[in-house]
Scaffold this motif. Structure first.
Motif, PDB file in Angstrom:
ATOM      1  N   HIS A 142       0.729  -1.197   0.127  1.00  0.00           N
ATOM      2  CA  HIS A 142       0.078   0.166  -0.238  1.00  0.00           C
ATOM      3  C   HIS A 142       0.995   1.154  -0.114  1.00  0.00           C
ATOM      4  O   HIS A 142       0.440   2.322  -0.512  1.00  0.00           O
ATOM      5  CB  HIS A 142      -0.946  -0.124   1.201  1.00  0.00           C
ATOM      6  CG  HIS A 142      -1.847  -0.736   1.207  1.00  0.00           C
ATOM      7  ND1 HIS A 142      -1.608  -2.409   1.544  1.00  0.00           N
ATOM      8  CD2 HIS A 142      -3.391  -0.827   0.743  1.00  0.00           C
ATOM      9  CE1 HIS A 142      -3.022  -2.751   1.275  1.00  0.00           C
ATOM     10  NE2 HIS A 142      -3.915  -2.084   0.733  1.00  0.00           N
ATOM     11  N   ALA A 146       0.642   4.313  -2.888  1.00  0.00           N
ATOM     12  CA  ALA A 146       0.176   5.559  -2.333  1.00  0.00           C
ATOM     13  C   ALA A 146       1.281   6.398  -2.909  1.00  0.00           C
ATOM     14  O   ALA A 146       0.704   7.412  -3.188  1.00  0.00           O
ATOM     15  CB  ALA A 146       0.264   5.391  -0.613  1.00  0.00           C
ATOM     16  N   ALA A 149       0.180   6.967  -6.616  1.00  0.00           N
ATOM     17  CA  ALA A 149      -0.901   7.793  -6.440  1.00  0.00           C
ATOM     18  C   ALA A 149      -0.747   9.227  -6.008  1.00  0.00           C
ATOM     19  O   ALA A 149      -1.323  10.177  -6.643  1.00  0.00           O
ATOM     20  CB  ALA A 149      -2.009   7.096  -5.592  1.00  0.00           C
ATOM     21  N   ALA A 150       0.202   9.568  -5.031  1.00  0.00           N
ATOM     22  CA  ALA A 150       0.257  10.890  -4.470  1.00  0.00           C
ATOM     23  C   ALA A 150       1.095  11.709  -5.610  1.00  0.00           C
ATOM     24  O   ALA A 150       0.929  12.911  -5.823  1.00  0.00           O
ATOM     25  CB  ALA A 150       1.171  10.745  -3.409  1.00  0.00           C
ATOM     26  N   TRP A 153      -1.861  11.901  -8.892  1.00  0.00           N
ATOM     27  CA  TRP A 153      -3.095  12.425  -8.772  1.00  0.00           C
ATOM     28  C   TRP A 153      -3.125  14.047  -9.136  1.00  0.00           C
ATOM     29  O   TRP A 153      -3.834  14.452  -9.954  1.00  0.00           O
ATOM     30  CB  TRP A 153      -3.596  12.441  -7.265  1.00  0.00           C
ATOM     31  CG  TRP A 153      -4.863  12.935  -6.693  1.00  0.00           C
ATOM     32  CD1 TRP A 153      -5.282  14.218  -7.200  1.00  0.00           C
ATOM     33  CD2 TRP A 153      -5.825  12.370  -6.403  1.00  0.00           C
ATOM     34  NE1 TRP A 153      -6.667  14.399  -6.599  1.00  0.00           N
ATOM     35  CE2 TRP A 153      -6.961  12.961  -6.037  1.00  0.00           C
ATOM     36  CE3 TRP A 153      -6.113  11.046  -5.818  1.00  0.00           C
ATOM     37  CZ2 TRP A 153      -8.230  12.671  -5.598  1.00  0.00           C
ATOM     38  CZ3 TRP A 153      -7.330  10.540  -5.575  1.00  0.00           C
ATOM     39  CH2 TRP A 153      -8.501  11.140  -5.433  1.00  0.00           C
ATOM     40  N   ARG A 252       4.441   5.644   4.109  1.00  0.00           N
ATOM     41  CA  ARG A 252       3.491   5.921   5.117  1.00  0.00           C
ATOM     42  C   ARG A 252       2.986   7.518   5.023  1.00  0.00           C
ATOM     43  O   ARG A 252       1.536   7.751   5.079  1.00  0.00           O
ATOM     44  CB  ARG A 252       3.904   5.893   6.721  1.00  0.00           C
ATOM     45  CG  ARG A 252       4.169   4.455   6.936  1.00  0.00           C
ATOM     46  CD  ARG A 252       5.260   4.330   8.182  1.00  0.00           C
ATOM     47  NE  ARG A 252       5.542   2.839   8.694  1.00  0.00           N
ATOM     48  CZ  ARG A 252       6.367   2.458   9.571  1.00  0.00           C
ATOM     49  NH1 ARG A 252       6.669   3.445  10.140  1.00  0.00           N
ATOM     50  NH2 ARG A 252       6.499   1.090   9.713  1.00  0.00           N
ATOM     51  N   GLY A 254       2.781   8.956   2.203  1.00  0.00           N
ATOM     52  CA  GLY A 254       2.052   8.885   0.911  1.00  0.00           C
ATOM     53  C   GLY A 254       0.638   8.199   1.127  1.00  0.00           C
ATOM     54  O   GLY A 254      -0.326   8.749   0.413  1.00  0.00           O
ATOM     55  N   MET A 255       0.349   7.203   1.978  1.00  0.00           N
ATOM     56  CA  MET A 255      -0.778   6.690   2.410  1.00  0.00           C
ATOM     57  C   MET A 255      -1.667   8.094   3.127  1.00  0.00           C
ATOM     58  O   MET A 255      -2.810   8.083   2.696  1.00  0.00           O
ATOM     59  CB  MET A 255      -0.665   5.686   3.227  1.00  0.00           C
ATOM     60  CG  MET A 255      -0.189   4.332   2.430  1.00  0.00           C
ATOM     61  SD  MET A 255      -0.228   2.867   3.472  1.00  0.00           S
ATOM     62  CE  MET A 255       1.205   3.129   4.491  1.00  0.00           C
ATOM     63  N   ILE A 258      -2.622  10.568   0.318  1.00  0.00           N
ATOM     64  CA  ILE A 258      -3.743  10.171  -0.576  1.00  0.00           C
ATOM     65  C   ILE A 258      -5.092  10.279  -0.038  1.00  0.00           C
ATOM     66  O   ILE A 258      -6.096  10.309  -0.753  1.00  0.00           O
ATOM     67  CB  ILE A 258      -3.453   8.637  -1.337  1.00  0.00           C
ATOM     68  CG1 ILE A 258      -4.025   8.605  -2.785  1.00  0.00           C
ATOM     69  CG2 ILE A 258      -3.644   7.578  -0.302  1.00  0.00           C
ATOM     70  CD1 ILE A 258      -3.610   9.567  -3.714  1.00  0.00           C
ATOM     71  N   VAL A 259      -5.106   9.728   1.277  1.00  0.00           N
ATOM     72  CA  VAL A 259      -6.224   9.868   2.004  1.00  0.00           C
ATOM     73  C   VAL A 259      -6.882  11.441   1.961  1.00  0.00           C
ATOM     74  O   VAL A 259      -7.969  11.812   1.838  1.00  0.00           O
ATOM     75  CB  VAL A 259      -6.354   9.181   3.462  1.00  0.00           C
ATOM     76  CG1 VAL A 259      -7.581   9.605   4.141  1.00  0.00           C
ATOM     77  CG2 VAL A 259      -6.105   7.887   3.161  1.00  0.00           C
TER      78      VAL A 259
END
Length: 264
Positions: A142, A146, A149-150, A153, A252, A254-255, A258-259
């Motif tokens: 993850h 992430a 994705a970060a 996005w 971490r 990045g997670m 992305i949230v």
């Protein structure tokens, strides 16, 4: 005659009840429930609220017993991260605290040997070695997704329309040029079913390949896929450790990022 017989029987009963030594004490029967409530030297009395006074017979006879025995209290470690004990000599000094949560003891399996391990497991997800291995793999998977994705996005919001116009394609951004997500109902813009079939097929292929590889091989680090085209992993053990921790910490972050992107 009937009255005389009754009187004689009453006199005989009273005579039997009294002897020359005095009246015989009469025996009374106590039910088992009442007997259980009578304190005895063999049965301890617990008084956590201090309802028995200091001069009560039970306390003077030593029948009041503490809830915790002396053997348990001696063997039990006392953990006082907030220093609530006035006498710190009663506090166990050998309790190692978590680096991430200094008010909690360090989990037994999180001994700092894994990169990025700071003893953070308040819900005890890594209760055994197998759970720790599984959670470690899940975190890194993850984290890598992430981080991608970060980066993707904001790039998608900034450059998607220009790329779509260059290839003469319709833009797929949601309202106000936002990246499609579940929360803004933008995923309905994706070409169904081709997009979802391709996404699920790629994810399934990766998971099946990894499961087969785990059954036929045994790697010390299951998250190491040998992907390092730029040779950034480091040459010495210290450099490798630094890069592994950097991956975990940035993953971490990045997670969390992305949230935040999805929530905004």
């Amino acid at each position: 005659m009937k009255i005389t017989a009754i009187a004689l029987s009453s006199i005989l009963t009273v005579t039997v009840a009294f002897t020359s030594k005095g009246p015989v004490p009469m025996q009374t029967t106590i039910s088992a429930a009442d007997a259980a409530t009578i304190p005895s030297p063999e049965k301890p009395i617990f008084d956590p609220l201090g309802l028995y006074s200091a001069n009560s017979p039970e306390r003077l006879d030593g029948l009041i017993t503490p809830l915790e025995s002396s053997t348990l209290s001696e063997a039990k470690e006392i953990f006082d991260p907030l220093r609530l004990y006035s006498d710190q000599s009663q506090v166990s000094g050998k309790v190692e605290t978590s680096a991430a949560l200094p008010f909690l003891p360090r989990p037994a399996l999180l001994d700092g040997s894994l990169p990025g391990d700071r003893g953070f497991d308040p819900f005890n997800f890594a209760s055994d070695a197998n759970s720790l291995q599984w959670q470690r793999k899940a975190e890194l998977k993850h984290a890598r997704l992430a981080m991608l994705a970060a980066v993707g996005w904001p790039i998608a919001e900034l450059m998607h329309k220009n790329i779509a116009d260059a290839f003469d394609l319709a833009p797929l951004l949601a309202s106000n040029d936002r990246v499609p997500s579940i929360l803004n109902d933008g995923l309905s813009h994706a070409h169904f079913p081709a997009f979802w079939i391709a996404t699920i097929a790629v994810a399934a292929a990766l998971e099946i390949t990894e499961s087969v590889a785990e059954n036929v091989s045994c790697k010390l680090n299951p998250t190491d896929y040998g992907f390092d085209p730029l040779n950034l992993g480091g040459k010495t053990d210290e450099q490798k450790r630094f890069m592994q921790e950097a991956e975990v910490f940035n993953g971490r972050l990045g997670m969390l990022a992305i949230v935040g992107f999805a929530a905004q």
